[in-house]
Design an enzyme around this catalytic site. Structure first.
Site, PDB file in Angstrom:
ATOM      1  N   CYS A 276       0.807  -1.219   0.000  1.00  0.00           N
ATOM      2  CA  CYS A 276       0.000   0.000   0.000  1.00  0.00           C
ATOM      3  C   CYS A 276       0.841   1.269   0.000  1.00  0.00           C
ATOM      4  CB  CYS A 276      -1.024  -0.024   1.138  1.00  0.00           C
ATOM      5  SG  CYS A 276      -0.651  -1.089   2.518  1.00  0.00           S
ATOM      6  N   ARG A 305       8.348 -11.510   4.424  1.00  0.00           N
ATOM      7  CA  ARG A 305       8.229 -11.419   5.882  1.00  0.00           C
ATOM      8  C   ARG A 305       9.199 -12.381   6.542  1.00  0.00           C
ATOM      9  NH1 ARG A 305       1.650 -10.646   5.725  1.00  0.00           N
ATOM     10  NH2 ARG A 305       1.789  -8.718   4.548  1.00  0.00           N
ATOM     11  N   GLN A 323       1.445 -11.353  -3.714  1.00  0.00           N
ATOM     12  CA  GLN A 323       0.114 -10.795  -3.520  1.00  0.00           C
ATOM     13  C   GLN A 323      -0.446 -10.300  -4.843  1.00  0.00           C
ATOM     14  OE1 GLN A 323       0.416  -7.859  -0.376  1.00  0.00           O
ATOM     15  NE2 GLN A 323       0.049  -9.448   1.146  1.00  0.00           N
ATOM     16  N   ASP A 325      -2.279  -7.748  -5.401  1.00  0.00           N
ATOM     17  CA  ASP A 325      -2.713  -6.618  -4.592  1.00  0.00           C
ATOM     18  C   ASP A 325      -3.274  -5.489  -5.445  1.00  0.00           C
ATOM     19  OD1 ASP A 325      -3.164  -5.561  -2.160  1.00  0.00           O
ATOM     20  OD2 ASP A 325      -1.085  -5.150  -1.654  1.00  0.00           O
ATOM     21  N   HIS A 327      -5.098  -1.317  -4.927  1.00  0.00           N
ATOM     22  CA  HIS A 327      -5.587  -0.232  -4.069  1.00  0.00           C
ATOM     23  C   HIS A 327      -6.330   0.772  -4.919  1.00  0.00           C
ATOM     24  CE1 HIS A 327      -2.257  -1.977  -1.754  1.00  0.00           C
ATOM     25  NE2 HIS A 327      -3.085  -1.787  -0.745  1.00  0.00           N
ATOM     26  N   LYS A 410     -14.172  -3.071   7.613  1.00  0.00           N
ATOM     27  CA  LYS A 410     -13.756  -4.001   6.569  1.00  0.00           C
ATOM     28  C   LYS A 410     -14.715  -5.174   6.459  1.00  0.00           C
ATOM     29  CE  LYS A 410     -10.829  -6.586   9.765  1.00  0.00           C
ATOM     30  NZ  LYS A 410      -9.648  -7.401   9.952  1.00  0.00           N
ATOM     31  N   HIS A 456      -8.228  -1.233   0.201  1.00  0.00           N
ATOM     32  CA  HIS A 456      -7.324  -2.372  -0.005  1.00  0.00           C
ATOM     33  C   HIS A 456      -8.141  -3.496  -0.617  1.00  0.00           C
ATOM     34  CE1 HIS A 456      -4.222  -0.690   2.790  1.00  0.00           C
ATOM     35  NE2 HIS A 456      -5.285  -0.133   3.325  1.00  0.00           N
TER      36      HIS A 456
END
Lengths: 582, 582
Positions: A276, A305, A323, A325, A327, A410, A456
Site C-alpha cells: 500500500c 516477511r 500478492q 494486490d 488499491h 472491513k 485495499h
C-alpha cells in the site's frame, strides 16, 4: 452451558481419565499437565521407559474400563503445605503449585473414580453417563519438552480425539484422512508444481513450469475481472528506505517482522511486507482532479516477511508471498461503488471454484471511539455503505462490533472448502489512515483540496496460500482451464496408432490446448494410470477403431466417456469449458 | 599514428591553448590539470573570482587569436628543483611534481607560442596549421574539486569540444541537442511513464499505469517469441541464503555489490543480483532423462544491486533491475540449436524497433588456457557453433580473442539507435561452470550421468535500461502496438459532436484499442497540441463533415492523413499495424 463449554468439559474429563489409565498401567508415571485442544485433549507424562502408538489400544481399553466407575468429580481446596505433601515425589506438580501460590490463587484438587489430580476444574458432572465410549479415541504419542522448553526434560505426550457422538468422531477421522490425501505438500511434489532448495532456504518456494502456469492463470483470471472495472497495473520495487514506513506508521508495528537491509552507504532499507505505501507514492506523483478519480492500481508482486523457520509450512506459510494486490484511491462518496465492484470480483472468483463464502463485516465500537481514526459520523456512513454492499450481494453476512481496524471498517471472507474446512481468504478494507499520513488528496469541484480514501482490495491475498487451499480443495484435479496439462493422447500401439495420435496431438496443440502425447512404450493400462496420477482432465485413447473412423474416444477424469466424436467437436467442447472456467 | 591518437593530440593541444588564453584574461589564474575527454577536453583553474558561461566566447576568441602563433611544441626535461622553482606559487603543480618524483618519472615542460606547462606530452606538431578554428568550441563551465575530493578546494573547470572538422563538430552538437530533447528522464515525466519517490529512495523507479503497460507489452513480445521455441515460465523468490552464491561462486566476486540481509534468526540472506543459480535449483529438483531436455526456464523478475547513489541515473542505472531472464539446460551437443533460436529472437526483437545490431563473438585465448574452464577441444567446438550461428544470421559479426568469460564463449550485441549512439544490449552466453558447481546432469542413452551446459539468454537484459534506450530511440513516439494510448478522439464541439465522438470511442474501445476521448472544453487546436505532446499515434477529429457522412478523418503522428474512411476500415488498419508491430 454453551456447546463449546460442554465439549471442553468432556475433553478435560477425558484427560483426567487418560492420566488415571496410564497410572494403572505404568505405576511409575509422573503426571504433569493435561489440557484440551482442538478436537480433543492430551496429557504429558514423565515415564521410565518409552511407550509407543502400539500401546494406545491397551490404554484406551483401560480408560473405557474405569470410565464406568467415574460417576462424579469432587473438588477440594488444599493448603500449599498439604498440596506439596501430596505431590512430594512429583517435581512437575510442585512447580505448578509454586506458580499457583505465586499468583495468589486457590489450590484445588479434583477426584473422580478414586483418581485425584491438581486441577482448576471444568469437568462433566457424571462422566460415566455423559461420555460415549465410542466417541473418543487415543490418537498418537509424541515427545514434548516440559513447558515447551528444550532445556527441560522430554516428556511423553499422548493425544486423544473426543466428540459427543460416535458419528462426529468418525466424520472427523474421515475428513482428516481425506485432508492427508489432499495435502498440498504431497500433491505439489507429485504433480511437480513447486519445490524447495536447501541452498535457497526454507519458506522460499521455487515454482516449476506447471506451478507457474497455474499461478499465472489464476492471476490472469483476477486481472480479467479487475480490468473490466477500470483497474490498471503498476510496477513497484521490492525494497524501500525505511522512511516510507516511518511515514506510513508501519515501521513501529512491523519492523521486527520484515527483512532489513543495511546498504553499502549505511542506509537502512527494508523489503516490503505490504504494497500500500508504494502504491500511495505512485498516486502522490501528481495532483489529481476529482474528474480523474478513482485511480485503481494493481500489482502482482512479492512481499517478504521474516517468519520464524518453525512456523513455515509448504505454501501455507512462506517468507516470499506473492500478492495480487490492488488499491483504489477515490473520494469517500465513491467508495461504495468501488467496494461493491471488489465484492463482485470476490464472489465470481471464489464461486468459480465452488467455495462457499461467508462474509463478515467488522465494525467500530462506539464505546471506544478514541481507538479509531475519524468521527463517528464518518464511520457510520462507511459502515452503512459496506453493510448495503454485503446485504445486496450475500444472504449469510454477519456483523461483528469492535473488530474493525483503527483505520476503517472491513469485510473479511471465509471460504468453506470441499471437505468442510474454513479458510480466511479475501478482505475489503476501507482505509482513512494512509491517505492522511501521505497527505493524499484531489482537487474537488470547488477547487479545494479534498482528502481521498484508499481501499485495499487483494482477491487471492497470497497466491501461495490460495494455491495451497486450492490444491487441497480440488485434491489436485484442477478445473480444465487451470490444468497444466489439459489433454493427454494415448496411442494403444505406438507402431500402429502413433502417427494418427501425433495428428490429433498437433491439431489440439495448434488450437492452444495444453496437450501431451504419451509415446512411451508402456502398455495402455500403465499409460492410463500415469495420467490419472497427474489428474489430467481428458485422456484420448487411440486404437484401431479411432484410427479407422477418424473419431475419438475420450475418457474424462470423472469417468465421463465420450465416444465417436470428431476432433472438432471435442475442441468445441474444450473451448466452451475453458471459457466458462468450469 | 592512429586516428584516435591524432584526435587525442588535437584535444590535448587545445587544453594547453585554453590555459594560455585564460591566463591572458585572468593573470591571477593558477593552472592545475587539463586532460582530454570523450569529444573534447577540459582544464581546471583556481581563480580569484568566478567566471561563467557568459565569459566563454571571449576566451574562445582569445584562443583563436593566439592559435595563429602556435607553430611548434618544444619539450624540455627539468630537474625537481628547477621545476619547483618555476611553479613556486602554484601549490597544484608542486603537488603534481612531487608525485612525478615519487614515481621516479622524468619531469617534462612543454612550450608553445610562449606558453609553458608541466606536461607528459602528446601534442600536434603544428597546432596553427593542424587545428581548424571552426572545429572546436568551449562548451560550459562547472565546479570541480581538486582531484575530485570534496575536502579540497573547488576549482573552475572549462569544458571544450573539439573535432578535426567543422562538420564533425556541428554533427556532434546536433546529435547532442537531439539527445537532450529525447532524454528519457524528461520524456518519462512528460509522458507519465515512471516516477521516483524520496521516501522509497533513489534508483528505485515506480512505474505508472502507462509505463507498466509498455513494460508488460515488451515482456509479452519477448515471451511470444520464446514460447514458440519451447520456453516455459518459472517463478523464483528474490532472496536466498548466501550458501547458494557460495556454491555458485558468486559470493566471493559480488558480495559487496548485493544487498545483504540479516534475518531475525541470524542467517545471512542476499537479494538476488542474478537469476541463474535460482533457475539451476529448479533444474536440480529431479533427475532428467536426455529425452526430457532441453529444459528452458524463463522468468521476468527483478534483481537488486547495491549501486552507489552517485552512479544512479534515470532508468539507465537503477538498483531494482527487471530482467527478462532465461536459461536453457541442455546437452553440449544441443547447445548450437538453442543458441541459434536465441539469436533469432534477438534479431526479431531489436529489428522490429529499427535498431541496427552489431554482434561480437568473444573467444578464449589459447595462450592462457589456464584461465578457462574446460579443455581447448571443448572450447573450439563451442566457439565453432557460435561462429556458425553468427555467420549464418548476420553479415557484420566480429570476433575478439581473449574476451570470453572464464566459463564459456559468448556473443554480445551492440544496437545502434536512431541518432547513431551505440548501446550494449542482449548477450548469449554458454556456461560450463555453473552446471559443474551445481552438479547438473542428465541420464544419457547409455544410462550414464552426463554433465549438461547452461545458456544464459536475456533478450532485453534490463527492462529499465531497454526502456531508457527505447524512449530515446523513438523520442517517445512508440510504435502503435506499444503506445499506451493508441488513438485519441477529438470532437471539435462537445455539444455538436460529443455524442458521435462517444460512439466512435466505444467502438474502438470494444475492439480492444487503447483509445481516449478528449471531451474537455478546450478548442481543437489545444486538443491537438496536447495529443501531440503525448505522441499519440492517431487522432480522430470529429466535426460536422464526419458526423454527417459517418466517416472519420484521421491524423497520423507523422503527418499522415486519412479522410473519409469508415470506423471499420480504420480498425482493420489499426489491427494490421498492431499485429505487424510496426
Amino acid at each position: 452451558m454453551t456447546h463449546a463449554d460442554k465439549l471442553h468439559n468432556l475433553r478435560h474429563s477425558l484427560a483426567h481419565l487418560l492420566a488415571a489409565a496410564v497410572l494403572e498401567i505404568r505405576k511409575e508415571a509422573k503426571l504433569t499437565i493435561g489440557p484440551t485442544i482442538e478436537n480433543g485433549f492430551y496429557y504429558d507424562f514423565d515415564l521410565n521407559s518409552p511407550i509407543s502408538d502400539k500401546d494406545l489400544p491397551k490404554i484406551e481399553k483401560k480408560m473405557k474400563e474405569i470410565l464406568r466407575s467415574w460417576k462424579e468429580f469432587e473438588s477440594e481446596e488444599k493448603s500449599e503445605k498439604e498440596s506439596k505433601k501430596y505431590f512430594k515425589d512429583n517435581v512437575y506438580k510442585l512447580e505448578l503449585i509454586d506458580e499457583i501460590v505465586g499468583k495468589k490463587e486457590k489450590i484445588t484438587f479434583y477426584t473422580c473414580g478414586g483418581f485425584t489430580d491438581l486441577c482448576r476444574g471444568g469437568h462433566l458432572e457424571n462422566p460415566a453417563k455423559e461420555i460415549n465410549p465410542d466417541a473418543f479415541k487415543l490418537d498418537r504419542v509424541a515427545g514434548a519438552y516440559w513447558r515447551g522448553d528444550e532445556k527441560n526434560k522430554m516428556l511423553t505426550r499422548i493425544y486423544g480425539l473426543a466428540f459427543e457422538t460416535k458419528e462426529e468422531l468418525e466424520s472427523y477421522l474421515k475428513m482428516r484422512e481425506e485432508a492427508e490425501k489432499r495435502d498440498h505438500k504431497k500433491l505439489g511434489k507429485e504433480l511437480d508444481l513447486f519445490t524447495f532448495s536447501e541452498l535457497i532456504g526454507a519458506g522460499l518456494p521455487l515454482f516449476t513450469p506447471k506451478g507457474t502456469l497455474i499461478r499465472d492463470l489464476l492471476d490472469g483470471f483476477v486481472w480479467e475481472l479487475r480490468k473490466q472495472v477500470g483497474y490498471e497495473r503498476v510496477d513497484i520495487p521490492h525494497i524501500t528506505k525505511k522512511e516510507l514506513y516511518e511515514t506510513s506508521g508501519h515501521w513501529d508495528k512491523f519492523k521486527d517482522d520484515l527483512f532489513q537491509i543495511n546498504t553499502r552507504e549505511n542506509h537502512v532499507f527494508a523489503m516490503k511486507p505490504m504494497n500500500c505505501p508504494h502504491h500511495a507514492q505512485i498516486y502522490a506523483r501528481k495532483q489529481w482532479s476529482y474528474k480523474e478519480l478513482p485511480q485503481r492500481y494493481a500489482s502482482t508482486t512479492k512481499v517478504y516477511r521474516d517468519e520464524q523457520t518453525g512456523e513455515l509450512s509448504g505454501l501455507s506459510r512462506v517468507r516470499s508471498i506473492t500478492q495480487d494486490d490492488a488499491h483504489v484511491f477515490c473520494r469517500f462518496t465513491d467508495a461504495k461503488v468501488e467496494m461493491e465492484n471488489i465484492y463482485k470480483i470476490v464472489k465470481t472468483f471464489y464461486g468459480s471454484f465452488g467455495f462457499i463464502l461467508q462474509p463478515r463485516l467488522s465494525l467500530h465500537d462506539k464505546e471506544n471511539m478514541g481507538d479509531y481514526l475519524g468521527t463517528e459520523e464518518v464511520w457510520l456512513s462507511a459502515e452503512k455503505s459496506l453493510r448495503e454492499v454485503m446485504e445486496k450481494n450475500s444472504e449469510n453476512g454477519i456483523e461483528v462490533v469492535g473488530e474493525a481496524a483503527f483505520y476503517g471498517p472491513k469485510i473479511d471472507f471465509m471460504a468453506k472448502d470441499a471437505i468442510g474446512r474454513e479458510h480466511q481468504v479475501a478482505t475489503i478494507q476501507l482505509d482513512m489512515n494512509q491517505p492522511e499520513r501521505f497527505d493524499l488528496f484531489c482537487i474537488n469541484e470547488k477547487g479545494e483540496k479534498e482528502r481521498v480514501v484508499m481501499i485495499h482490495a487483494a482477491i487471492m491475498g497470497s497466491i501461495e496460500r490460495f494455491m495451497s487451499v486450492l490444491i487441497e480443495h480440488t485434491a489436485g484435479a484442477f478445473p480444465l482451464w487451470l490444468s497444466p496439462v489439459q489433454v493427454k493422447v494415448l496411442p494403444i500401439s505406438e507402431e500402429k496408432h502413433g502417427s494418427f495420435a501425433k495428428d490429433i496431438y498437433k491439431k489440439l496443440h495448434d488450437a492452444n490446448i495444453r496437450v501431451e502425447l504419451d509415446d512411451s512404450n508402456e502398455g495402455l493400462g500403465k499409460k492410463i494410470r500415469n495420467a490419472k496420477i497427474e489428474k489430467i482432465p481428458y485422456l484420448i485413447v487411440i486404437g484401431d477403431k479411432e484410427k479407422d473412423s477418424n473419431t475419438l474416444t475420450v475418457e474424462g477424469r470423472n469417468d465421463e466417456k465420450l465416444e465417436n466424436i470428431t476432433t472438432e467437436e471435442f475442441l468445441t467442447k474444450l473451448k466452451e469449458e475453458i471459457k466458462n472456467k468450469k
